[in-house]
Design a protein around this motif. Structure first.
Motif, PDB file in Angstrom:
ATOM      1  N   ALA A 244       1.120  10.164  -7.059  1.00 63.10           N
ATOM      2  CA  ALA A 244       2.324  10.824  -6.625  1.00 63.10           C
ATOM      3  C   ALA A 244       2.667  10.481  -5.113  1.00 63.10           C
ATOM      4  N   HIS A 245       3.841  10.572  -4.533  1.00 70.06           N
ATOM      5  CA  HIS A 245       4.214  10.830  -3.345  1.00 70.06           C
ATOM      6  C   HIS A 245       3.808  11.938  -2.549  1.00 70.06           C
ATOM      7  N   MET A 246       2.758  11.892  -1.932  1.00 68.69           N
ATOM      8  CA  MET A 246       2.091  12.993  -1.471  1.00 68.69           C
ATOM      9  C   MET A 246       2.744  13.401  -0.283  1.00 68.69           C
ATOM     10  N   THR A 247       3.460  12.689   0.472  1.00 67.18           N
ATOM     11  CA  THR A 247       4.244  13.118   1.815  1.00 67.18           C
ATOM     12  C   THR A 247       5.390  14.143   1.418  1.00 67.18           C
ATOM     13  N   SER A 248       5.792  14.197   0.223  1.00 67.64           N
ATOM     14  CA  SER A 248       6.733  15.203  -0.340  1.00 67.64           C
ATOM     15  C   SER A 248       6.128  16.398  -0.599  1.00 67.64           C
ATOM     16  N   MET A 249       4.865  16.695  -0.691  1.00 69.26           N
ATOM     17  CA  MET A 249       4.260  17.867  -1.196  1.00 69.26           C
ATOM     18  C   MET A 249       4.051  18.781   0.034  1.00 69.26           C
ATOM     19  N   SER A 250       3.905  20.083  -0.466  1.00 67.34           N
ATOM     20  CA  SER A 250       3.409  21.111   0.643  1.00 67.34           C
ATOM     21  C   SER A 250       2.051  20.882   0.900  1.00 67.34           C
ATOM     22  N   GLN A 251       1.570  21.616   2.066  1.00 66.44           N
ATOM     23  CA  GLN A 251       0.168  21.610   2.448  1.00 66.44           C
ATOM     24  C   GLN A 251      -0.876  21.892   1.267  1.00 66.44           C
ATOM     25  N   SER A 252      -0.360  23.069   0.547  1.00 63.71           N
ATOM     26  CA  SER A 252      -1.239  23.696  -0.361  1.00 63.71           C
ATOM     27  C   SER A 252      -1.087  22.659  -1.794  1.00 63.71           C
ATOM     28  N   GLN A 253      -0.003  22.055  -2.114  1.00 57.49           N
ATOM     29  CA  GLN A 253       0.028  21.110  -3.114  1.00 57.49           C
ATOM     30  C   GLN A 253      -1.061  19.841  -2.606  1.00 57.49           C
ATOM     31  N   MET A 254      -0.960  19.544  -1.637  1.00 58.59           N
ATOM     32  CA  MET A 254      -1.716  18.387  -1.029  1.00 58.59           C
ATOM     33  C   MET A 254      -3.394  18.586  -1.469  1.00 58.59           C
ATOM     34  N   GLN A 255      -3.699  19.985  -0.883  1.00 53.18           N
ATOM     35  CA  GLN A 255      -5.028  20.596  -0.922  1.00 53.18           C
ATOM     36  C   GLN A 255      -5.496  20.433  -2.456  1.00 53.18           C
ATOM     37  N   SER A 256      -4.439  20.910  -3.471  1.00 52.27           N
ATOM     38  CA  SER A 256      -4.989  21.237  -4.858  1.00 52.27           C
ATOM     39  C   SER A 256      -5.013  19.727  -5.305  1.00 52.27           C
ATOM     40  N   ASP A 257      -4.046  18.793  -5.033  1.00 54.82           N
ATOM     41  CA  ASP A 257      -4.005  17.391  -5.766  1.00 54.82           C
ATOM     42  C   ASP A 257      -5.573  16.760  -5.283  1.00 54.82           C
ATOM     43  N   LEU A 258      -5.891  16.862  -4.049  1.00 54.74           N
ATOM     44  CA  LEU A 258      -7.075  15.882  -3.589  1.00 54.74           C
ATOM     45  C   LEU A 258      -8.402  16.725  -3.988  1.00 54.74           C
ATOM     46  N   SER A 259      -8.375  18.073  -3.934  1.00 55.87           N
ATOM     47  CA  SER A 259      -9.529  18.783  -4.444  1.00 55.87           C
ATOM     48  C   SER A 259      -9.786  18.535  -5.813  1.00 55.87           C
ATOM     49  N   GLN A 260      -8.611  18.604  -6.683  1.00 56.48           N
ATOM     50  CA  GLN A 260      -9.026  18.315  -8.009  1.00 56.48           C
ATOM     51  C   GLN A 260      -9.376  16.816  -8.561  1.00 56.48           C
ATOM     52  N   THR A 261      -8.877  15.947  -7.730  1.00 56.97           N
ATOM     53  CA  THR A 261      -9.274  14.680  -7.865  1.00 56.97           C
ATOM     54  C   THR A 261     -10.766  14.390  -7.597  1.00 56.97           C
ATOM     55  N   SER A 262     -11.283  15.045  -6.121  1.00 57.74           N
ATOM     56  CA  SER A 262     -12.736  14.888  -5.878  1.00 57.74           C
ATOM     57  C   SER A 262     -13.678  15.549  -7.000  1.00 57.74           C
ATOM     58  N   SER A 263     -13.281  16.719  -7.330  1.00 60.58           N
ATOM     59  CA  SER A 263     -14.143  17.342  -8.502  1.00 60.58           C
ATOM     60  C   SER A 263     -14.172  16.556  -9.818  1.00 60.58           C
ATOM     61  N   ALA A 264     -13.245  15.812  -9.950  1.00 60.74           N
ATOM     62  CA  ALA A 264     -13.202  15.327 -11.270  1.00 60.74           C
ATOM     63  C   ALA A 264     -14.034  13.962 -11.259  1.00 60.74           C
ATOM     64  N   ILE A 265     -14.228  13.345  -9.906  1.00 58.54           N
ATOM     65  CA  ILE A 265     -15.036  12.281  -9.619  1.00 58.54           C
ATOM     66  C   ILE A 265     -16.336  12.795  -9.522  1.00 58.54           C
ATOM     67  N   GLN A 266     -16.499  13.961  -8.919  1.00 58.31           N
ATOM     68  CA  GLN A 266     -18.042  14.417  -8.792  1.00 58.31           C
ATOM     69  C   GLN A 266     -18.712  14.925 -10.101  1.00 58.31           C
ATOM     70  N   SER A 267     -17.653  15.519 -10.931  1.00 57.24           N
ATOM     71  CA  SER A 267     -18.133  15.915 -12.432  1.00 57.24           C
ATOM     72  C   SER A 267     -18.527  14.670 -13.069  1.00 57.24           C
ATOM     73  N   ALA A 268     -17.758  13.603 -12.903  1.00 57.05           N
ATOM     74  CA  ALA A 268     -18.104  12.286 -13.924  1.00 57.05           C
ATOM     75  C   ALA A 268     -19.312  11.411 -13.073  1.00 57.05           C
ATOM     76  N   THR A 269     -19.249  11.332 -11.858  1.00 62.99           N
ATOM     77  CA  THR A 269     -20.296  10.360 -11.175  1.00 62.99           C
ATOM     78  C   THR A 269     -21.511  11.215 -10.480  1.00 62.99           C
TER      79      THR A 269
END
Length: 344
Positions: free
Chosen positions: A109-134
Motif C-alpha cells: 500500500a501507499h504507506m505515507t498516507s497511513m497513521s503511525q499506528s497503521q504503519m506499526q501494525s502493517d510492518l509488524s504483521q509483515t515481519s511476524s509472517a516472515i519470521q513464522s515462515a523462515t
C-alpha cells in the motif's frame, strides 16, 4: 552345486565391495564438480553491490532462485507479507537458497498516507509472517514505491529495521527489455543497490549478463548492511577502499557550469536533467531536500554523503548531460539545487 556356492558367494561379496568403492568415487567427483562450478567462487571482489528483488514470493520464485543459484548469486528479497502468508514454502526456499529476506510491507500500500499506528501494525504483521515462515526476523525494510517519510522511517527503526531504497532502478516493472535491464544494471558501483522484481521473465533472463558485467569490473553480489544500508561482503565485512575512495572530495581544477531542468513531473516523482558546459570531465554536487530521495540515475556515477541528501555526480563517459528521478515522498514543491560544478 555345493562346491560352487562358496565361490559364487565370495565373488558376489567382492563385486558389491567394488561397486561401493566406485559409487564413493563418483560421489566425491560430483562434490568437487559442484564446488568448482560456482561462477563467483574464483571472482576477485574489489567491491560489492546489492541485488534486490521486490514483491515476492510469487509463482515464479522457484524459477528466479534457480537462475540465481546457477549464477552463484545471493540476493536480498523484499517480500510482501501477504504473499509470504499465502506461500510459506516459497519464502522458506528463498532462505534455503542463501538469500536474505526483508520486509516490503503487508500488501504494498501507499504507506505515507497511513497513521503511525497503521504503519506499526502493517510492518509488524509483515515481519511476524516472515519470521513464522523462515525463522528469521527481517532487519531491512523497503517502502512500497519508494515512498517514505520520517514517521515511517521511525516506525521501521523501532521494529529493528533499516530502510533501504535503491541507487539504480532496473525499470523491469516498466516493461524494460532484457538488454535495457542489463544496461541499467551496468551503472551499479561498489556499495550501491539495484531495484528488480520477482516474477518478471526479462529480469530472470538478464541475470547472467548482469553477473558477467559485474565480474568484468571485479564487483560481486553481496548483502545489504543493516548498519549503513550499503552493499558489503556476504559475511558483513567491507572491502578495502577503492582508489579513489567514494568519499574523496571533488578534485581541484577549473570551474564549469551545470544547468538543471525538470522535463517530467508526475504525482509522486519527477525527473531532473542536468547539462554541464565548460568541461568534458566534471564533478557536480547536487542537494536534495529531505524527505525527497533519488531513486534512479543515468549518464553519471553518483555517491552520497551520510545524510543521503547531498549527491556528488561524476562524469562516466556518457556525455555532458546526466539525469535522475526523485521521489517526492510528500514534498512535491522542492527541487534539487546545484551546489557546485568542478572540471577535471
Amino acid at each position: 552345486m555345493s562346491r560352487l556356492f562358496p565361490r559364487t558367494a565370495l565373488w558376489s561379496r567382492r563385486l558389491r565391495a567394488a561397486l561401493a568403492v566406485l559409487a564413493t568415487a563418483v560421489a566425491m567427483c560430483g562434490v568437487v564438480l559442484a564446488a568448482t562450478s560456482t561462477p563467483s567462487s574464483a571472482a576477485t571482489c574489489n567491491g560489492y553491490v546489492g541485488l534486490t528483488f521486490d514483491d515476492g514470493p510469487t509463482g515464479s520464485t522457484s524459477a528466479l532462485l534457480n537462475v540465481l543459484r546457477n549464477n552463484g548469486v545471493r540476493a536480498t528479497m523484499f517480500n510482501v507479507g501477504q504473499n509470504v502468508q499465502n506461500n510459506r514454502s516459497a519464502a522458506q526456499a528463498q532462505v534455503a537458497a542463501g538469500m536474505w529476506v526483508a520486509n516490503h510491507s503487508w500488501n504494498h500500500a501507499h504507506m505515507t498516507s497511513m497513521s503511525q499506528s497503521q504503519m506499526q501494525s502493517d510492518l509488524s504483521q509483515t515481519s511476524s509472517a516472515i519470521q513464522s515462515a523462515t525463522g528469521s526476523r527481517p532487519v531491512l525494510f523497503r517502502p512500497p514505491y519508494g515512498e517514505t517519510n520520517s514517521t515511517l522511517q521511525s516506525v521501521a527503526s523501532s521494529l529493528g529495521m533499516r530502510q533501504v531504497i535503491w541507487d539504480v532502478d532496473s525499470q523491469d516493472w516498466n516493461g524494460a527489455s532484457v538488454s535495457q535491464i542489463v544496461s541499467n544494471a551496468s551503472r551499479l558501483q561498489a556499495g550501491q543497490v539495484i531495484l528488480m522484481h520477482d516474477g518478471i521473465q526479462n529480469t530472470r533472463d538478464a541475470i547472467p549478463q548482469i553477473v558477467a558485467n559485474l565480474t568484468s569490473r571485479n564487483l560481486c553480489p553481496g548483502m545489504i548492511s543493516p548498519s549503513t544500508g550499503r552493499a558489503v561482503a556476504p559475511d558483513g565485512t567491507t572491502p578495502p577502499p577503492t582508489s579513489p575512495p567514494p568519499t574523496t572530495p571533488p578534485p581541484s581544477g577549473g570551474t564549469c557550469t551545470a544547468t538543471a531542468t525538470t522535463p517530467n513531473v508526475w504525482g509522486d516523482r519527477y525527473n531532473t536533467s542536468v547539462t554541464v558546459s565548460g568541461a568534458s570531465t566534471w564533478t557536480v554536487v547536487v542537494v536534495i531536500t529531505s524527505p525527497q530521495r533519488v531513486s534512479t540515475i543515468w549518464n553519471g556515477t553518483a555517491t552520497w554523503d551520510s545524510s543521503g541528501t547531498v549527491m556528488t555526480m561524476r562524469s562516466n563517459g556518457s556525455g555532458n548531460t546526466f539525469g535522475f528521478t526523485t521521489m517526492t515522498n510528500g514534498n512535491s514543491s522542492a527541487r534539487p539545487q546545484i551546489r557546485s560544478c568542478t572540471s577535471g
